[in-house]
Scaffold this motif. Sequence first.
Motif, PDB file in Angstrom:
ATOM      1  N   LEU A  68      93.466  97.646 106.726  1.00 50.88           N
ATOM      2  CA  LEU A  68      94.867  97.302 106.954  1.00 50.88           C
ATOM      3  C   LEU A  68      95.180  95.891 106.448  1.00 50.88           C
ATOM      4  N   TYR A  69      94.205  95.010 106.465  1.00 50.73           N
ATOM      5  CA  TYR A  69      94.344  93.680 105.864  1.00 50.73           C
ATOM      6  C   TYR A  69      94.659  93.814 104.377  1.00 50.73           C
ATOM      7  N   VAL A  70      93.887  94.663 103.689  1.00 55.84           N
ATOM      8  CA  VAL A  70      94.098  94.886 102.258  1.00 55.84           C
ATOM      9  C   VAL A  70      95.441  95.556 102.002  1.00 55.84           C
ATOM     10  N   ARG A  71      95.770  96.582 102.797  1.00 60.78           N
ATOM     11  CA  ARG A  71      97.042  97.281 102.593  1.00 60.78           C
ATOM     12  C   ARG A  71      98.222  96.350 102.846  1.00 60.78           C
ATOM     13  N   SER A  72      98.099  95.459 103.815  1.00 57.75           N
ATOM     14  CA  SER A  72      99.182  94.516 104.099  1.00 57.75           C
ATOM     15  C   SER A  72      99.360  93.524 102.952  1.00 57.75           C
ATOM     16  N   LEU A  73      98.259  93.089 102.355  1.00 56.97           N
ATOM     17  CA  LEU A  73      98.354  92.220 101.180  1.00 56.97           C
ATOM     18  C   LEU A  73      99.047  92.938 100.033  1.00 56.97           C
ATOM     19  N   LEU A  74      98.636  94.179  99.768  1.00 59.67           N
ATOM     20  CA  LEU A  74      99.249  94.946  98.690  1.00 59.67           C
ATOM     21  C   LEU A  74     100.733  95.199  98.956  1.00 59.67           C
ATOM     22  N   SER A  75     101.078  95.447 100.217  1.00 58.78           N
ATOM     23  CA  SER A  75     102.485  95.683 100.570  1.00 58.78           C
ATOM     24  C   SER A  75     103.333  94.446 100.300  1.00 58.78           C
ATOM     25  N   LEU A  76     102.839  93.282 100.723  1.00 62.25           N
ATOM     26  CA  LEU A  76     103.601  92.052 100.489  1.00 62.25           C
ATOM     27  C   LEU A  76     103.776  91.801  98.997  1.00 62.25           C
ATOM     28  N   ASN A  77     102.759  92.083  98.221  1.00 64.33           N
ATOM     29  CA  ASN A  77     102.864  91.889  96.778  1.00 64.33           C
ATOM     30  C   ASN A  77     103.957  92.778  96.191  1.00 64.33           C
ATOM     31  N   LEU A  78     104.082  94.003  96.696  1.00 59.13           N
ATOM     32  CA  LEU A  78     105.121  94.907  96.209  1.00 59.13           C
ATOM     33  C   LEU A  78     106.519  94.488  96.659  1.00 59.13           C
ATOM     34  N   LEU A  79     106.620  93.816  97.800  1.00 60.70           N
ATOM     35  CA  LEU A  79     107.920  93.381  98.311  1.00 60.70           C
ATOM     36  C   LEU A  79     108.412  92.110  97.628  1.00 60.70           C
ATOM     37  N   ASN A  80     107.546  91.466  96.879  1.00 55.24           N
ATOM     38  CA  ASN A  80     107.875  90.203  96.220  1.00 55.24           C
ATOM     39  C   ASN A  80     108.545  90.423  94.873  1.00 55.24           C
ATOM     40  N   ASP A  81     109.582  89.645  94.597  1.00 55.04           N
ATOM     41  CA  ASP A  81     110.170  89.618  93.271  1.00 55.04           C
ATOM     42  C   ASP A  81     109.368  88.619  92.440  1.00 55.04           C
ATOM     43  N   PRO A  82     108.589  89.102  91.467  1.00 53.11           N
ATOM     44  CA  PRO A  82     107.687  88.195  90.748  1.00 53.11           C
ATOM     45  C   PRO A  82     108.403  87.195  89.853  1.00 53.11           C
ATOM     46  N   TYR A  83     109.678  87.435  89.581  1.00 49.65           N
ATOM     47  CA  TYR A  83     110.433  86.531  88.718  1.00 49.65           C
ATOM     48  C   TYR A  83     111.164  85.466  89.535  1.00 49.65           C
ATOM     49  N   GLU A  84     111.711  85.858  90.680  1.00 47.54           N
ATOM     50  CA  GLU A  84     112.505  84.935  91.494  1.00 47.54           C
ATOM     51  C   GLU A  84     111.669  84.195  92.534  1.00 47.54           C
ATOM     52  N   GLY A  85     110.627  84.854  93.063  1.00 47.26           N
ATOM     53  CA  GLY A  85     109.823  84.257  94.121  1.00 47.26           C
ATOM     54  C   GLY A  85     110.245  84.671  95.516  1.00 47.26           C
ATOM     55  N   SER A  86     111.334  85.436  95.631  1.00 48.47           N
ATOM     56  CA  SER A  86     111.844  85.888  96.927  1.00 48.47           C
ATOM     57  C   SER A  86     111.199  87.214  97.323  1.00 48.47           C
ATOM     58  N   PHE A  87     111.432  87.649  98.561  1.00 48.41           N
ATOM     59  CA  PHE A  87     110.873  88.888  99.094  1.00 48.41           C
ATOM     60  C   PHE A  87     111.969  89.699  99.768  1.00 48.41           C
ATOM     61  N   VAL A  88     111.944  91.022  99.596  1.00 47.53           N
ATOM     62  CA  VAL A  88     112.768  91.857 100.470  1.00 47.53           C
ATOM     63  C   VAL A  88     112.041  92.006 101.799  1.00 47.53           C
ATOM     64  N   ALA A  89     112.798  92.015 102.890  1.00 44.29           N
ATOM     65  CA  ALA A  89     112.176  92.231 104.197  1.00 44.29           C
ATOM     66  C   ALA A  89     111.509  93.594 104.254  1.00 44.29           C
ATOM     67  N   SER A  90     112.162  94.595 103.638  1.00 44.03           N
ATOM     68  CA  SER A  90     111.640  95.956 103.564  1.00 44.03           C
ATOM     69  C   SER A  90     112.464  96.688 102.509  1.00 44.03           C
ATOM     70  N   PRO A  91     111.903  97.692 101.835  1.00 39.62           N
ATOM     71  CA  PRO A  91     112.725  98.471 100.898  1.00 39.62           C
ATOM     72  C   PRO A  91     113.914  99.090 101.636  1.00 39.62           C
ATOM     73  N   GLU A  92     115.090  98.990 101.058  1.00 41.22           N
ATOM     74  CA  GLU A  92     116.297  99.443 101.761  1.00 41.22           C
ATOM     75  C   GLU A  92     116.240 100.937 102.079  1.00 41.22           C
ATOM     76  N   PHE A  93     116.589 101.279 103.321  1.00 43.05           N
ATOM     77  CA  PHE A  93     116.620 102.678 103.755  1.00 43.05           C
ATOM     78  C   PHE A  93     117.933 103.026 104.446  1.00 43.05           C
ATOM     79  N   ASP A  94     118.785 102.026 104.667  1.00 46.05           N
ATOM     80  CA  ASP A  94     120.085 102.251 105.304  1.00 46.05           C
ATOM     81  C   ASP A  94     121.150 101.500 104.506  1.00 46.05           C
ATOM     82  N   PRO A  95     121.367 101.896 103.249  1.00 48.69           N
ATOM     83  CA  PRO A  95     122.237 101.111 102.364  1.00 48.69           C
ATOM     84  C   PRO A  95     123.699 101.078 102.789  1.00 48.69           C
ATOM     85  N   ALA A  96     124.139 102.081 103.559  1.00 46.05           N
ATOM     86  CA  ALA A  96     125.534 102.111 104.015  1.00 46.05           C
ATOM     87  C   ALA A  96     125.717 101.416 105.359  1.00 46.05           C
ATOM     88  N   PHE A  97     124.637 100.783 105.874  1.00 48.67           N
ATOM     89  CA  PHE A  97     124.691 100.102 107.171  1.00 48.67           C
ATOM     90  C   PHE A  97     125.160 101.048 108.278  1.00 48.67           C
TER      91      PHE A  97
END
Length: 647
Positions: free
Chosen positions: A274-303
């Motif tokens: 789970l340590y490894v999976r959490s590292l991989l997850s954070l890497n996927l949530l990161n924008d490699p160009y901007e340096g920012s992160f999404v909190a989570s992939p959007e799943f409720d786009p209409a709020f």
Amino acid sequence: MIRHPNAILGNDKLLVSMGEKGNLLGFFYPRRDWAQHIGESKACIYINGGLLWTDSPEWTSKQEYVDDTNVITTHRSHFSGIEVSIHDFMHQDMPVLVRKYEITSKEHISGKFYYYSNFQAGETHRRNSAFCDPDIGLLVQYMQNFYIGLASAPGFEEWQVGKIQENGWVASARSDMEDGQLQQNVEEIGDLDNSIGWELNLLPGESTTITLLIGIASERQLIYDLLADVLEQSPADIMHGYEDRSVQWLSKKRALDLSVLEDDPLFKKEVHSLYVRSLLSLNLLNDPYEGSFVASPEFDPAFEMCGGYGFCWNRDTVEAVLALLNAGYPEFAAKFFGWCKRTQLPNGSWFQRYWLDGKEAPSWGNFDDSTQIDETGSTLYAIDHYYQKLEVAERPEFLKTMWETVRGGAEYLMGRTAQGLHDPCRCLWESEIGIFSYTNAAIYAGLRGAAHLAKDNGEPRFAEKWFDRAELVRRETIEKLWLKEGYFSRGIIDNNIHRTVDSSMIGTFVPFALLSLNDPDEKAMILSMIEHTESALRVPVNGYFGIKRYENDNYIDGNPWVVTTLWLSRALLTLAVSLGNKDDEYDLLVNKALEYIKWTIRCTTSTGLLSEQVDKNTGRAAWARPLGWSCALFIENALLLNELKEA
């Protein structure tokens, strides 16, 4: 429509989220937060005069990642004897998802294999256009500068570009599949769907493989060139390249010994995984160009049920970059602080949340009393924490680059704490407006960090001023918000001290250190605070206990949260590490922490993703997944467990 993923994968250009049955839920390009180009995308089999959708309940499913990679395998078994295995992986360099389908049947079958998609190019169904180029073997849907392309090996034999509307002059692709013969319309405009198909004839025990490519580009010719290029490459080589990318990235991680878990090898393996999976997850949530992160992939786009999660909060991202820093990846923090410099508001604060490119996102924090002051405090705290981790020779340049950002943020905090406690604002849970223990702790840590940076920058006047204000905030927080019952008040709301037990008071200890273990009285306060958190907020789930956010929490039925549970276990492990020697107190602290970590492991998705919450009735991962903050806290817990090896 709310759709919770069970797995994610991606590369620098593309992020994809997927349901546990292999159906695609999100297709984010060119950023992790925008645009989302898929409504539906999944396979079905035409057999015996009807459609057998691979995401229907009559199949059993098993989905998991290939160890230590972002390659996803989904195995679907039907009671009729048909089995479908899907290998999903990304091209390591190009915005192309590869979906390798292997279909097997115990009985002879004769029918069709269809792949259906309801794309929303540009995150809209309006004004889309689509065409099929059968000579090339390419189907494209486009809108403005988004061109989504489908190609396959072997090439598809049938196709339909359809209109979704019931009264459309062209049959929808979904309904056109029902007779097992696609009409092969080659182009259309409007609210569209599409399907491509292959003949499927299998003898008992025989199997066939169909490899599908879904790519995206900004121009018409580019989508042609992109998919033609990838089709020339072996799927096996693409998958191995994608696997190697994960292996190479993980090779930089801080290794875990976890000798404290030597007597429980299975648990030790689970923590490491789970340590490894959490590292991989954070890497996927990161924008490699901007340096920012999404909190989570959007799943409720209409709020529909919340304010959405596909944005960057400073608070969440601070947790992510500091966890990655401690795990051996300092580059994420460095890039994020550059983003912070660009996004800081003129008054020195940061907005509630941002799009990944730094533009202000939809918010309910537009006014002084509805902003979240803790985000500014935690950002300054993190900048100083990173600074102290730098090599001494690297510090002056970093401080020179960030000084005006630090000064602006600290002066903003000074203006919001004239009386010691902060001015009314919104709490970290974004549910109340008032004066909060957690927010004051974040301000304290931010001003302390800024004072340290000012001292090193040769600014003694600022250093003294900010340090003195931090100490005032600390004294006032303890004097006015500590309750005689033995814990911090949630805060002052509508001029009343709220006695609600709120797990965020742990922030006064970790990470913000408003309370110190070096003071016996404050250590007693920390232990009392933890005891009240446990007694008031524990929820029995999956044989262990998770921790709710606060008493009478009614958000999503008041489930326990992974964040709050791991926050508590982190506090317990921090206490244990401070003891140094094993004794009864040490054993109690460690054993309690391990129980909460075991609960967390039991509550992941089948692929090992950490969610925000856990359904208190079913015990399954609930709401946002993966949540970056949950991943960050698990990494911190694993690293603390590692520190216990010689204790």
